[in-house]
Write an enzyme that holds these catalytic residues in place. Sequence first.
Site, PDB file in Angstrom:
ATOM      1  N   ASP A  70     -21.041  43.271  53.307  1.00 17.33           N
ATOM      2  CA  ASP A  70     -22.332  43.645  53.883  1.00 17.33           C
ATOM      3  C   ASP A  70     -22.569  42.695  55.060  1.00 17.33           C
ATOM      4  O   ASP A  70     -21.915  41.657  55.187  1.00 17.33           O
ATOM      5  CB  ASP A  70     -23.468  43.589  52.854  1.00 17.33           C
ATOM      6  CG  ASP A  70     -24.672  44.439  53.316  1.00 17.33           C
ATOM      7  OD1 ASP A  70     -24.736  44.813  54.511  1.00 17.33           O
ATOM      8  OD2 ASP A  70     -25.563  44.731  52.487  1.00 17.33           O
TER       9      ASP A  70
HETATM   10  C1  BGC Z   1     -27.587  46.609  54.699  1.00 13.78           C
HETATM   11  C2  BGC Z   1     -26.466  47.628  54.745  1.00 13.78           C
HETATM   12  C3  BGC Z   1     -26.246  48.096  56.167  1.00 13.78           C
HETATM   13  C4  BGC Z   1     -25.956  46.883  57.022  1.00 13.78           C
HETATM   14  C5  BGC Z   1     -25.708  47.224  58.472  1.00 13.78           C
HETATM   15  C6  BGC Z   1     -27.400  45.503  55.716  1.00 13.78           C
HETATM   16  O1  BGC Z   1     -28.575  44.767  55.842  1.00 13.78           O
HETATM   17  O2  BGC Z   1     -27.696  46.062  53.411  1.00 13.78           O
HETATM   18  O3  BGC Z   1     -26.783  48.726  53.924  1.00 13.78           O
HETATM   19  O4  BGC Z   1     -25.222  49.034  56.230  1.00 13.78           O
HETATM   20  O5  BGC Z   1     -27.065  46.001  56.967  1.00 13.78           O
HETATM   21  O6  BGC Z   1     -26.868  47.638  59.094  1.00 13.78           O
END
Ligand code: BGC
Length: 713
Positions: free
Chosen positions: A228
């Site tokens: 993530d």
């Molecule tokens: C989220 C993800 C997301 C990523 C990119 C993170 O804060 O948990 O779900 O895909 O950011 O935006």
Amino acid sequence: MADTIDRVGRLVSALTREEKLRLVRGAPDPEGTATGYVPGVERLGVPEYRLVDGPLGVRAEGERATAFPASLALAATFEPELARRQGAALAREAKARGQDALLAPGVNLVRVPQCGRNFEYFSEDPLLAARFAAGVVEGIQGEDVIATAKHYVANNQERNRTDVNAAVDERTLRERYLPAFRAAVEAGVGSVMTAYNRVNGTHMSDHRYLVRDVLKGEWGFEGYVVSDWYGLESTVGAANAGLDLEMPGVPVTELHGPADGDGPTEAEEDADVASLDGIPDGTRAGFFGEPLADAIDDGAVPADRLDDMVRRILGQLARVGLLDGRRDDGAIDTPEHRDLAERIAVRGTVLLENDGVLPLEDGANVAVIGPNVHEPTLGGGGSSETTPFSAVSPREGMSSRAAGEVTVARGVREIEDVSLFDRLPFVERKSPEDEGVEEHASDPSIEEAVAAAESADVAVVFVRDATTEARDRDDLRLPGEQDALIESVAAAAERTVVVVNSGGPVEVPWREDVEALLEAWYPGQAHGDAIAAVLYGDRDPGGRLPVTFAREEDYPATEETRYPGVDGEATYAEGLFVGYRHFDAAGREPTYPFGHGHSYADFRYGDATATDRATVRVAVENLAERTGREVVQAYVRPPAAPDGIARPVRELAGVATIELPAGATRTVDVELDERAFARYDPERGWVTDAGRYVVEVGRSSRDVRTTVGVDRD
Ligand code: BGC
């Protein structure tokens, strides 16, 4: 397949170590549209590669896209075929925006009703979540875009999400939290994103057991595991656990630059980003850069691990044709996508109560009331935010459908959207300009709403919550003065209909004072048209609850140790008893049970029979004078398990949806999932105890119409 393996193998041998290291770590996107970017290796024909959010629509920076209903609304259709179609549409839009992978679907289980991201997930039930996870993955990947199942695993709350340790036993993990991920893998998902949280003491990006052994080993996942965003904690731990791609790979300031272009303000410099609850530390990046090279030189990470990371990433690029330069143009904002967004919004709308006031008569004089009736509810805040080309508010949808008079009153102050992005000091939002935001002539008042309600035949009150990634709801009440508004309107109006738009269950204390109640979730751009079609009966409200509605104190994770946790640890002490399994086991009445939802038609069920060990058959008759959509649900009640082993009272085992014309009878076959009979034994794996299982067939988890015994030996 063998060709692809050879080809990727040859590429891996031809790449220098420098080049390999560049392929496993994100970099800033020169075009500035992607959420994550990997530069290519031109000399070998490896193309650059773009990843984009997210489950509700394509969030390419600064660009518009179709805003689909939230994942929870999609799951409320109980029809995985619609997940396939939404996935395919998302993928076509991603291609139209020059993106190669979607950071979707979000497949975490709805464990606590407060979770700020429940709208991005499917259900409290693992079977339903698994079917929708597989549907979205198949849809996306059928269009040659890579899907990403996220966030692996036990990312069930936003409160303290970057740090919380989920303490959860093996059986609970296997029976509740892992099935949707496993289903995504079985559907061929190209990528899995690790969660920010820890599980049983280990950060998910470092989790050898869950990533290397279970996901890649046991399930045979051949795609790549991506972190993530700013979700890595170590180099060696992550590389050896099986993490393959670091995202976004560079510090947040390098990605976005300072917000105003003049360098950070003093306030921004003072803001300790890492200390904000739910916000990952955007300075922590580059674990897979030089540090990975050093770790390989030191022998702490085997060199062939780097080859494996690259092989997995290139394998996916090969699978979708990117290594051959095969990229069609995709399509965005097509009539087909717009229709699909509306169809899903309609089918996902759940009619919770109806005393006969619905469908509305065409000529009825309607008071359209609610603080946000002038704007569509597109979704929650955070990485799934989508800016549509066009959208229809409830006020517009109702006005264009109504043949009678429509009066509009807001009643109480607007509920403002909340967003993760408003809390990120260094991130400038590059959403397209909002057009057509209405200015209000005067302050709203409950008196004005009551007056509108009194002079109409029926009052339709639209209420909503506001949720976002990185923040849980404080409670399950509707925010602001909306409960008071409903009570006043219901007391004054001859008939009151309430439409709730929410990201999960809400409390509805006034429900006995109103004549009809609908849950329409976050319906996306088609909001107004979809709800008008349902309210006027042009379409049957097709939805069923994918989550239990209850009073907050009646849910299983009410003690602080369970949620939000104490000293950084959330203990999953309710174990298997999540959602309806808890209400059934505790003998507690929910407000509305899992699977509940009325149709405008009325159905009679015949006696169920088991045609074989895995299928039950039932005749369903539509007694009404109109076409109706029925969701036939089958639940398995297991026999007593061996001593000391708990089993839920019932578990969803299969679903079939049918559209039945007035007066028609159809025979419906419901396929039963094998694992609904089984339980996970930490020593023996999945086992099915011998004995007689009762399959309950009906309209919800609490509305059983017929049962049939099925033997297992
Ligand atoms: C989220 C993800 C997301 C990523 C990119 C993170 O804060 O948990 O779900 O895909 O950011 O935006």
